[in-house]
Design an enzyme around this catalytic site. Structure first.
Site, PDB file in Angstrom:
ATOM      1  N   GLU A  12      -3.772  -0.535   7.883  1.00  0.00           N
ATOM      2  CA  GLU A  12      -2.616  -0.224   8.727  1.00  0.00           C
ATOM      3  C   GLU A  12      -2.768  -0.904  10.074  1.00  0.00           C
ATOM      4  O   GLU A  12      -3.877  -0.989  10.618  1.00  0.00           O
ATOM      5  CB  GLU A  12      -2.496   1.287   9.012  1.00  0.00           C
ATOM      6  CG  GLU A  12      -1.915   2.096   7.900  1.00  0.00           C
ATOM      7  CD  GLU A  12      -1.729   3.563   8.286  1.00  0.00           C
ATOM      8  OE1 GLU A  12      -1.426   3.854   9.468  1.00  0.00           O
ATOM      9  OE2 GLU A  12      -1.890   4.400   7.394  1.00  0.00           O
ATOM     10  N   GLU A  18      -7.426   8.023   6.540  1.00  0.00           N
ATOM     11  CA  GLU A  18      -7.795   8.572   7.851  1.00  0.00           C
ATOM     12  C   GLU A  18      -8.376   9.972   7.759  1.00  0.00           C
ATOM     13  O   GLU A  18      -7.770  10.952   8.229  1.00  0.00           O
ATOM     14  CB  GLU A  18      -6.595   8.570   8.812  1.00  0.00           C
ATOM     15  CG  GLU A  18      -6.110   7.182   9.164  1.00  0.00           C
ATOM     16  CD  GLU A  18      -5.204   7.120  10.405  1.00  0.00           C
ATOM     17  OE1 GLU A  18      -4.914   8.180  10.979  1.00  0.00           O
ATOM     18  OE2 GLU A  18      -4.806   6.003  10.787  1.00  0.00           O
ATOM     19  N   TYR A  68      -5.325   0.629  15.380  1.00  0.00           N
ATOM     20  CA  TYR A  68      -4.244   0.803  16.356  1.00  0.00           C
ATOM     21  C   TYR A  68      -4.819   0.692  17.758  1.00  0.00           C
ATOM     22  O   TYR A  68      -5.028  -0.389  18.286  1.00  0.00           O
ATOM     23  CB  TYR A  68      -3.563   2.171  16.169  1.00  0.00           C
ATOM     24  CG  TYR A  68      -2.743   2.289  14.896  1.00  0.00           C
ATOM     25  CD1 TYR A  68      -1.410   1.908  14.871  1.00  0.00           C
ATOM     26  CD2 TYR A  68      -3.295   2.802  13.720  1.00  0.00           C
ATOM     27  CE1 TYR A  68      -0.642   2.025  13.720  1.00  0.00           C
ATOM     28  CE2 TYR A  68      -2.535   2.925  12.561  1.00  0.00           C
ATOM     29  CZ  TYR A  68      -1.205   2.533  12.573  1.00  0.00           C
ATOM     30  OH  TYR A  68      -0.455   2.651  11.427  1.00  0.00           O
ATOM     31  N   ARG A  71       0.858  -1.185   0.000  1.00  0.00           N
ATOM     32  CA  ARG A  71       0.000   0.000   0.000  1.00  0.00           C
ATOM     33  C   ARG A  71       0.895   1.236   0.000  1.00  0.00           C
ATOM     34  O   ARG A  71       1.612   1.480   0.972  1.00  0.00           O
ATOM     35  CB  ARG A  71      -0.914  -0.012   1.227  1.00  0.00           C
ATOM     36  CG  ARG A  71      -1.765   1.220   1.346  1.00  0.00           C
ATOM     37  CD  ARG A  71      -2.739   1.178   2.513  1.00  0.00           C
ATOM     38  NE  ARG A  71      -3.383   2.458   2.625  1.00  0.00           N
ATOM     39  CZ  ARG A  71      -3.353   3.246   3.707  1.00  0.00           C
ATOM     40  NH1 ARG A  71      -2.772   2.841   4.815  1.00  0.00           N
ATOM     41  NH2 ARG A  71      -3.937   4.417   3.687  1.00  0.00           N
ATOM     42  N   HIS A 118      -2.923  10.879   1.124  1.00  0.00           N
ATOM     43  CA  HIS A 118      -2.449  10.608   2.487  1.00  0.00           C
ATOM     44  C   HIS A 118      -1.961  11.941   3.054  1.00  0.00           C
ATOM     45  O   HIS A 118      -0.796  12.107   3.405  1.00  0.00           O
ATOM     46  CB  HIS A 118      -1.352   9.540   2.457  1.00  0.00           C
ATOM     47  CG  HIS A 118      -1.179   8.799   3.755  1.00  0.00           C
ATOM     48  ND1 HIS A 118      -1.342   7.434   3.885  1.00  0.00           N
ATOM     49  CD2 HIS A 118      -0.844   9.237   4.985  1.00  0.00           C
ATOM     50  CE1 HIS A 118      -1.104   7.063   5.137  1.00  0.00           C
ATOM     51  NE2 HIS A 118      -0.804   8.147   5.833  1.00  0.00           N
ATOM     52  N   ASN A 168      -7.669   1.234   9.365  1.00  0.00           N
ATOM     53  CA  ASN A 168      -6.403   1.374  10.096  1.00  0.00           C
ATOM     54  C   ASN A 168      -6.723   1.076  11.554  1.00  0.00           C
ATOM     55  O   ASN A 168      -7.567   1.760  12.150  1.00  0.00           O
ATOM     56  CB  ASN A 168      -5.863   2.797   9.986  1.00  0.00           C
ATOM     57  CG  ASN A 168      -5.418   3.152   8.571  1.00  0.00           C
ATOM     58  OD1 ASN A 168      -5.513   2.331   7.656  1.00  0.00           O
ATOM     59  ND2 ASN A 168      -4.937   4.361   8.390  1.00  0.00           N
TER      60      ASN A 168
HETATM   61  C1  NOJ Z   1      -1.752   6.530  10.733  1.00  0.00           C
HETATM   62  C2  NOJ Z   1      -1.261   7.215   9.506  1.00  0.00           C
HETATM   63  O1  NOJ Z   1      -2.027   6.873   8.401  1.00  0.00           O
HETATM   64  C3  NOJ Z   1       0.204   7.032   9.240  1.00  0.00           C
HETATM   65  O2  NOJ Z   1       0.600   7.994   8.326  1.00  0.00           O
HETATM   66  C4  NOJ Z   1       0.965   7.106  10.544  1.00  0.00           C
HETATM   67  O3  NOJ Z   1       2.340   7.132  10.357  1.00  0.00           O
HETATM   68  C5  NOJ Z   1       0.561   5.922  11.398  1.00  0.00           C
HETATM   69  N1  NOJ Z   1      -0.874   5.964  11.648  1.00  0.00           N
HETATM   70  C6  NOJ Z   1       1.252   5.865  12.761  1.00  0.00           C
HETATM   71  O4  NOJ Z   1       0.907   6.974  13.496  1.00  0.00           O
END
Ligand code: NOJ
Length: 470
Positions: A376, A187, A317, A97, A141, A315
């Site tokens: 991500e 995002e 996290y 990606r 992005h 994404n």
């Molecule tokens: C989200 C973002 O899309 C990416 O650019 C960033 O580096 C990572 N998370 C980690 O924060």
């Protein structure tokens, strides 16, 4: 290039792999990849006619980046992309990606294109395909051409949503012979909130609530217009969807009531992004909550925003909220994070592996989504080399193993996740954190630009080879 570090004889490895993939494997054909973005890795900001982006301007503004750095050279991927494709190959990944820098293609944001800028992506795509790696292209992005910010106020104006669609059309017309998978905007929520509300990201704005809500609407509109442009100009079989960091809602305890509450919370807390994209309307609660500051929009806007998509990119996290069922109007309550909740190197990165199960499951169930990619997931770490020169990043391995175990739980229950893109292939420019937060499987020495695999690169390679968590 990488060593497995497992210490197992090969035959033992094979039988162990066979046992594990029977019990804990991913579906056949599951797509393993890595992810990066243009401004974070490319460098070469003044080469071949690229125009400045809002991140160039922002990073060069004193006081914005913690280590006073910028993306001027970053990892120098622009010149080292061939080496980087070999890094992907060494992992065994079959997908990558990447994002395209809008200001390389349209230095002024619109109008006259810059063929030399596009040529870089021609070279990169050819190299990826020659090495059996499928490109998944993110169109935006966060690196908006500065010219659009200056001329029309960036995303405060719907002219930017339209310019984004024109740029998307141009890209699919020129690269669509080799790219069939597109993500529109990465995002939306962080870009709007941190870039236009808190001023922590580019373009560094601190808008009023009504201003932020209008930007959010224009970004969603840009997504919908780009979906339509890709449909109109892409070849048959071209697929498109968003790559969103949905607010992740985990049932605090896995009871039926809490699970239902977490689903409702997912719908409400993502009202400005996934919900409007997938339902074609803002929820009543969102409109009530924004009140006089609600965005101005037309029915036609909502039809555009909810143009049919082929997949949802997520994404994943930090879990945003643990949810309890509640006897209030919303039907859910957020459990606050206790001060003792652990975090990774970055303070915001609280490990919540269950998010990797619940977020795709909520998305699939709430909106009947049939195809999902994890666009991500990853973590930063201190990544110090030991005396033998190796970076034993077992914290990253622990993090990844736990998230991937939850992902496997999801796929084994039929949640339609088709692939996983690990963030990130290599250390890179982590926005306002500069080069202080390293997310890569490969360590980058930012002086020499030398890439070195961390132990987690071996973990990921082993996982891919087994198609099961290693
Ligand atoms: C989200 C973002 O899309 C990416 O650019 C960033 O580096 C990572 N998370 C980690 O924060």
């Amino acid at each position: 290039m990488l060593s497995t570090g497992s210490g197992l004889a090969q035959s033992d490895q094979k039988s162990e792999a066979a046992t594990r993939s029977a019990s804990s494997g991913f579906p056949n054909g599951f797509l393993w990849g890595t992810a990066t973005s243009a401004y974070q890795i490319e460098g070469a900001v003044n080469e071949d006619g690229r125009g400045p982006s809002i991140w160039d301007r922002f990073a060069h503004t004193p006081g914005t980046i913690s280590d006073h750095s910028n993306g001027d050279t970053a990892t120098d991927h622009y010149h080292r992309y061939k080496e980087d494709v070999q890094l992907m190959k060494a992992l065994g990944t079959k997908a990558y990606r990447l994002s395209i820098a809008w200001p390389r293609v349209f230095p002024e944001g619109a109008g006259v294109p810059n063929p030399k800028g596009l040529d870089f992506y021609n070279r990169l795509l050819d190299e990826l395909l020659a090495n059996g790696i499928a490109p998944f292209v993110t169109l935006y992005h966060w690196d908006l051409p500065q010219a659009l910010q200056d001329r029309v106020g960036g995303w405060t104006s719907r002219d930017t949503s339209k310019a984004f669609a024109d740029y998307a059309a141009y890209v699919v017309q020129h690269l669509g012979d080799r790219v069939t998978q597109f993500f529109t905007i990465n995002e939306c929520s962080r870009h709007v909130h941190l870039g236009h509300g808190l001023g922590y990201d580019a373009p560094g704005l601190k808008l009023s609530p009504s201003g932020i809500n209008q930007v959010r609407h224009h970004v969603a509109l840009g997504h919908g217009l780009a979906v339509q442009a890709i449909r109109a100009h892409g070849r048959a079989g071209t697929k498109v969807g968003p790559a969103e960091n949905a607010v992740s809602c985990i049932p605090a305890i896995e009871t039926a009531a809490n699970i239902r509450a977490a689903e409702m919370a997912t719908r409400e807390l993502n009202a400005g992004y996934l919900t409007v994209m997938l339902e074609g309307k803002y929820t009543d609660a969102y409109l009530a909550q924004t009140g006089k500051d609600a965005p101005k929009f037309t029915d036609e806007d909502l039809r555009i925003i909810s143009s049919p998509i082929d997949f949802v990119g997520l994404n994943v996290y930090t879990p945003d909220h643990y949810i309890l069922a509640a006897d209030n109007e919303r039907g859910f309550a957020l459990a606050p994070f206790p001060a003792s909740f652990p975090h990774m190197k970055a303070g915001w990165l609280r490990p919540g592996p269950e998010a990797m199960y619940w977020v795709p499951r909520h998305v699939a169930r709430l909106w009947n989504v049939k195809s999902i990619y994890i666009t991500e997931n990853g973590t930063s770490g201190t990544d110090q080399a030991a005396a033998d020169g190796t970076i034993y990043d077992v914290d990253r391995i622990m993090y990844l193993r736990n998230y991937l175990t939850q992902l496997q739980r999801a796929t084994s229950e039929g949640v339609p996740v088709l692939g996983y893109f690990l963030w990130s292939l290599m250390d890179n420019f982590e926005w306002p954190d500069g080069y202080e937060q390293r997310f890569g499987l490969y360590h980058v020495d930012f002086d020499t630009k030398r890439r070195t695999p961390k132990l987690s690169a071996s973990f990921y390679r082993e996982t891919i080879a087994r198609n099961a968590v290693a």
